[in-house]
Design an enzyme around this catalytic site. Structure first.
Site, PDB file in Angstrom:
ATOM      1  N   ARG A 144       0.825  -1.201   0.000  1.00 52.94           N
ATOM      2  CA  ARG A 144       0.000   0.000   0.000  1.00 52.94           C
ATOM      3  C   ARG A 144       0.866   1.262   0.000  1.00 52.94           C
ATOM      4  O   ARG A 144       1.927   1.299   0.605  1.00 52.94           O
ATOM      5  CB  ARG A 144      -0.880   0.024   1.258  1.00 52.94           C
ATOM      6  CG  ARG A 144      -1.779  -1.162   1.414  1.00 52.94           C
ATOM      7  CD  ARG A 144      -2.984  -1.156   0.546  1.00 52.94           C
ATOM      8  NE  ARG A 144      -3.739   0.082   0.571  1.00 52.94           N
ATOM      9  CZ  ARG A 144      -4.934   0.216   0.008  1.00 52.94           C
ATOM     10  NH1 ARG A 144      -5.501  -0.811  -0.618  1.00 52.94           N
ATOM     11  NH2 ARG A 144      -5.579   1.347   0.049  1.00 52.94           N
ATOM     12  N   MET A 145       0.353   2.285  -0.663  1.00 54.13           N
ATOM     13  CA  MET A 145       1.076   3.554  -0.688  1.00 54.13           C
ATOM     14  C   MET A 145       0.370   4.580   0.192  1.00 54.13           C
ATOM     15  O   MET A 145       0.760   5.731   0.254  1.00 54.13           O
ATOM     16  CB  MET A 145       1.182   4.064  -2.115  1.00 54.13           C
ATOM     17  CG  MET A 145       1.889   3.052  -2.985  1.00 54.13           C
ATOM     18  SD  MET A 145       2.353   3.680  -4.578  1.00 54.13           S
ATOM     19  CE  MET A 145       3.913   4.461  -4.198  1.00 54.13           C
ATOM     20  N   ASP A 146      -0.723   4.148   0.843  1.00 57.20           N
ATOM     21  CA  ASP A 146      -1.421   5.075   1.737  1.00 57.20           C
ATOM     22  C   ASP A 146      -1.213   4.615   3.181  1.00 57.20           C
ATOM     23  O   ASP A 146      -0.346   3.800   3.455  1.00 57.20           O
ATOM     24  CB  ASP A 146      -2.918   5.119   1.378  1.00 57.20           C
ATOM     25  CG  ASP A 146      -3.524   3.725   1.287  1.00 57.20           C
ATOM     26  OD1 ASP A 146      -2.865   2.755   1.709  1.00 57.20           O
ATOM     27  OD2 ASP A 146      -4.659   3.613   0.795  1.00 57.20           O
ATOM     28  N   ASP A 147      -2.020   5.118   4.084  1.00 64.06           N
ATOM     29  CA  ASP A 147      -1.811   4.772   5.485  1.00 64.06           C
ATOM     30  C   ASP A 147      -2.620   3.552   5.891  1.00 64.06           C
ATOM     31  O   ASP A 147      -3.185   3.482   6.975  1.00 64.06           O
ATOM     32  CB  ASP A 147      -2.159   5.976   6.375  1.00 64.06           C
ATOM     33  CG  ASP A 147      -1.182   7.108   6.138  1.00 64.06           C
ATOM     34  OD1 ASP A 147       0.006   6.794   5.932  1.00 64.06           O
ATOM     35  OD2 ASP A 147      -1.600   8.275   6.122  1.00 64.06           O
ATOM     36  N   VAL A 148      -2.666   2.593   4.980  1.00 57.54           N
ATOM     37  CA  VAL A 148      -3.338   1.332   5.284  1.00 57.54           C
ATOM     38  C   VAL A 148      -2.252   0.291   5.447  1.00 57.54           C
ATOM     39  O   VAL A 148      -1.302   0.261   4.671  1.00 57.54           O
ATOM     40  CB  VAL A 148      -4.285   0.938   4.122  1.00 57.54           C
ATOM     41  CG1 VAL A 148      -4.806  -0.482   4.298  1.00 57.54           C
ATOM     42  CG2 VAL A 148      -5.449   1.921   4.032  1.00 57.54           C
TER      43      VAL A 148
END
Ligand code: WTA
Length: 673
Positions: A537-541
């Protein structure tokens, strides 16, 4: 986070097993390429033809898709099979029975306890069960479009309840049985479901899970918010068994009713509600980059086709197969590849209530041997943890019936892939590493194992109709061998249509970063052969044991503790779980950090979210590493969270408001448990 993909070898290849290939639905690369091309160039014919498999009460006028991914041109929208009316429950049950498969086993229920009575249900049995419940729900006043929350263990009533909802047009919202009462309450409230279907409890391994008591507490919580759950339908899973004394719950007269009593007087037939192709089928909550999980909404026609087609082609499903997916129906995998996809294919499957390690670490393999499973689908985290017990627990069972193995939920490290292939698959089975998301409803990138060579760690190539692109940070499409952000240029039939009650959030989450594209949130590399390698993931997941968790959710659970002032949470590479949860907290004035507070904080997260989200590491710091403008520098925390991080390698920390914070964290972060 991609760290497992550091040691990939893009030239390590495995040819499709010859026998499998000879009988496969798609036998060669040339066939795959032709079908893929047709699916992209002429979706109308490609999907229109495939959709003829189903019963449409009113035929669709247009396959579609009709869609808009460009926010400058109006609201984002996705529509398939416009004008068509159908019903998922009818297509999963009545249609299969009409084809002459009524006496085929749909579900072998494998209980948690080996000694228990393991029932099996034919398609005929299941239809009756579904109709009785559907009638009961109708008698309770549930109407088309109403939401019903389902909080059940892996008993046959779980898929049956989903199908009963689908039959009458109610929108189900299944909540995984590992979620806490607070999480369940949040989901009941958001969905405004006045009906909850649960069980008294369930044994998971040697441990009772108090589902009814958790549901009771959730109802109390919703009441504080002014929302009244009208009915709690309770399946007596442990009632009358020797485990009954271990279940403790209250009984609210007028609200609670036993499932058995509710359905017993109901008819075994129930007419379907004919649903528009774009009528909602279900919602399923998933984590994102904010603290509040979102209700991903799926609709009828496209989802039906997506789950059907991927089950058929990815798993190369044939009528003689016995299929076993270990996922819980509380997650999307259990929706698409336990309840809907297999039944749409008239499959015989194992529904497993237990855990892989009970009574012993070979439970999966015992189940495979017992039912002569030919297709087995699980998560890399399970493979990694079972790998630790060595080969013997696997090889002491007869696994000769297996022909195809699948994985899902997170990147699989090549070492685990090879072990799965060699030990579980006896070097003879193909492996489908399936990449997809709650949002996409069905597989996006996956090998069609009869046609493609496989590379350990790569999900291979896009499924039919999946038009991918890899973008750089400015949104420019990259070509050839490259690395960047994975997006879709057009919708797959089974893609989500909106976030329940919040279309703006749908647009902002998936379409705002790169206008005109659906952004998956995942990083991805494409190698010289066009194979895709998902890097995380590239987000805060973060992805913990294949479960998606938003770091913001864990942060908000921590700061809800009276002693905590601030919290920051990041993932770190974990040998078994894929990613672990690393937290850093600051405390309110005058509070001291010690082991008992640490234990309390872990408990806090378990209570607010669920046991599967319990932090692996919690560290104290006098302050969080923030920039002068007050933004937490997550990249510094991610480095600190690495088990073997190098203090020299924290990158540029000169913009930190208080660089001394990093020194303290460097000290405390060393104290691994
Ligand atoms: C990750 C689960 C690599 C990915 C079906 C995605 C994967 C998220 C794979 C969705 C795979 C899933 N290889 N990564 N084969 N499968 N993922 O919504 O980061 O629970 O975005 O759906 O899991 O998780 P979700």
């Amino acid at each position: 986070m991609g760290d497992f993909n550091q040691n990939i070898d893009v030239s390590e290849i495995y040819e499709p097993p010859k026998e499998l290939s000879a009988n496969a639905h798609v036998k060669s690369m040339a066939e795959y390429e032709a079908m893929y091309k047709a699916s992209i160039e002429d979706p109308e014919s490609f999907w229109g033809e495939m959709a003829k498999e189903f019963y449409w009460q009113t035929p669709f006028e247009k396959v579609g898709p009709e869609f808009n991914f460009d926010r400058t041109k109006g609201p984002v929208s996705v529509k398939w099979f416009l004008g068509g009316k159908t019903n998922l429950s009818y297509n999963c049950l009545d249609r299969i029975i009409q084809q002459g498969h009524g006496s085929r086993v749909a579900i072998y229920h494998e209980c948690n306890d080996v000694e228990d009575q393991h029932a099996s249900f034919t398609y005929d049995d299941l239809l009756k069960k579904v109709c009785r419940l559907a009638n009961a729900l109708k008698a309770e006043g549930v109407k088309k479009g109403d939401r019903v929350s389902i909080y059940l263990p892996m008993v046959v009533e779980l898929p049956a309840a989903m199908l009963a909802c689908a039959r009458i047009g109610a929108v189900h919202s299944v909540v995984f049985g590992g979620f806490s009462s607070e999480s369940l309450a949040g989901r009941i409230l958001d969905a405004q479901s006045s009906m909850v279907i649960t069980a008294d409890g369930v044994m998971r391994g040697a441990k009772p899970v108090q589902l009814k008591a958790i549901t009771d507490k959730a109802c109390e919580i919703t009441q504080k918010d002014g929302f009244q759950v009208r009915r709690v339908i309770c399946v007596g899973r442990l009632k009358g068994t020797s485990f009954e004394p271990q279940t403790k719950y209250d009984w609210v007269e007028g609200r609670d009713v036993w499932y058995k009593e509710l359905v017993q007087s109901q008819s075994e037939t129930c007419d379907c509600e004919w649903m528009d192709s774009e009528d909602p089928l279900f919602m399923l909550y998933t984590s994102g980059s904010t603290g509040k999980p979102k209700g991903v909404l799926h609709t009828t026609g496209g989802y039906m086709l997506g789950s059907f087609a991927t089950t058929k082609y990815t798993f190369d499903y044939h009528p003689e197969d016995v299929y076993f997916c270990t996922a819980d129906c509380g997650w999307i995998t259990g929706h698409s590849y336990v309840t809907y996809g297999p039944m749409l294919n008239a499959a015989t499957q194992v529904l497993f209530e237990g855990v892989p390690t009970f009574p012993e670490v070979d439970r999966f393999w015992k189940v495979c041997e017992k039912y002569k499973v030919s297709i087995f689908y699980t998560a890399p985290t399970a493979i990694r943890s079972l790998m630790k017990s060595g080969d013997q627990p696997v090889t002491r069972n007869d696994l000769s019936s297996l022909r195809l193995l699948g994985t899902v939920g997170e990147p699989i490290n090549p070492e685990a892939w090879r072990w799965y292939h060699r030990v579980v698959g006896g070097s003879r089975c193909a492996i489908a590493d399936t990449y997809w998301q709650t949002e996409t409803g069905s597989h996006l990138i996956t090998p069609l194992v009869g046609a493609m060579t496989c590379k350990p760690g790569s999900a291979s190539l896009p499924f039919f109709g999946v038009e991918t692109a890899i973008l750089d940070e400015n949104g420019k499409e990259l070509s050839g061998e490259c690395s960047g952000r994975l997006v879709l240029k057009r919708p797959v039939p089974s893609m989500m249509r909106t976030v329940h009650g919040d279309h703006q959030r749908f647009e902002e989450t998936y379409f705002s970063q790169f206008n005109g594209y659906y952004f998956t949130g995942d990083g991805c590399k494409r190698d010289k052969d066009g194979f895709y390698w998902l890097t995380g993931r590239m987000d805060d997941v973060i992805n913990v044991s294949g479960h998606r968790i938003g770091t913001a959710e864990v942060e908000s659970a921590l700061v809800a503790h009276a002693k905590v002032a601030e919290a920051a949470v990041v993932g770190f590479p974990h040998e078994v779980k894929g990613e672990g949860i690393w937290c850093c907290v600051t405390l309110n004035e005058g509070e001291a950090y010690d082991d008992s507070l640490k234990a309390e904080l872990k408990k806090q997260v378990r209570e607010v979210i669920g046991a599967f989200a319990a932090p692996d590491e919690i560290h104290w710091a006098p302050g969080l590493p923030k920039t002068r403008s007050g933004k937490i520098m997550r990249r510094v925390l991610r480095k600190l969270a690495l088990p073997d991080y190098d203090t020299q390698d924290l990158g540029d920390t000169s913009t930190l408001a208080d660089p001394a914070v990093v020194d303290v964290l460097t000290e405390t972060a060393q104290r691994y448990e």
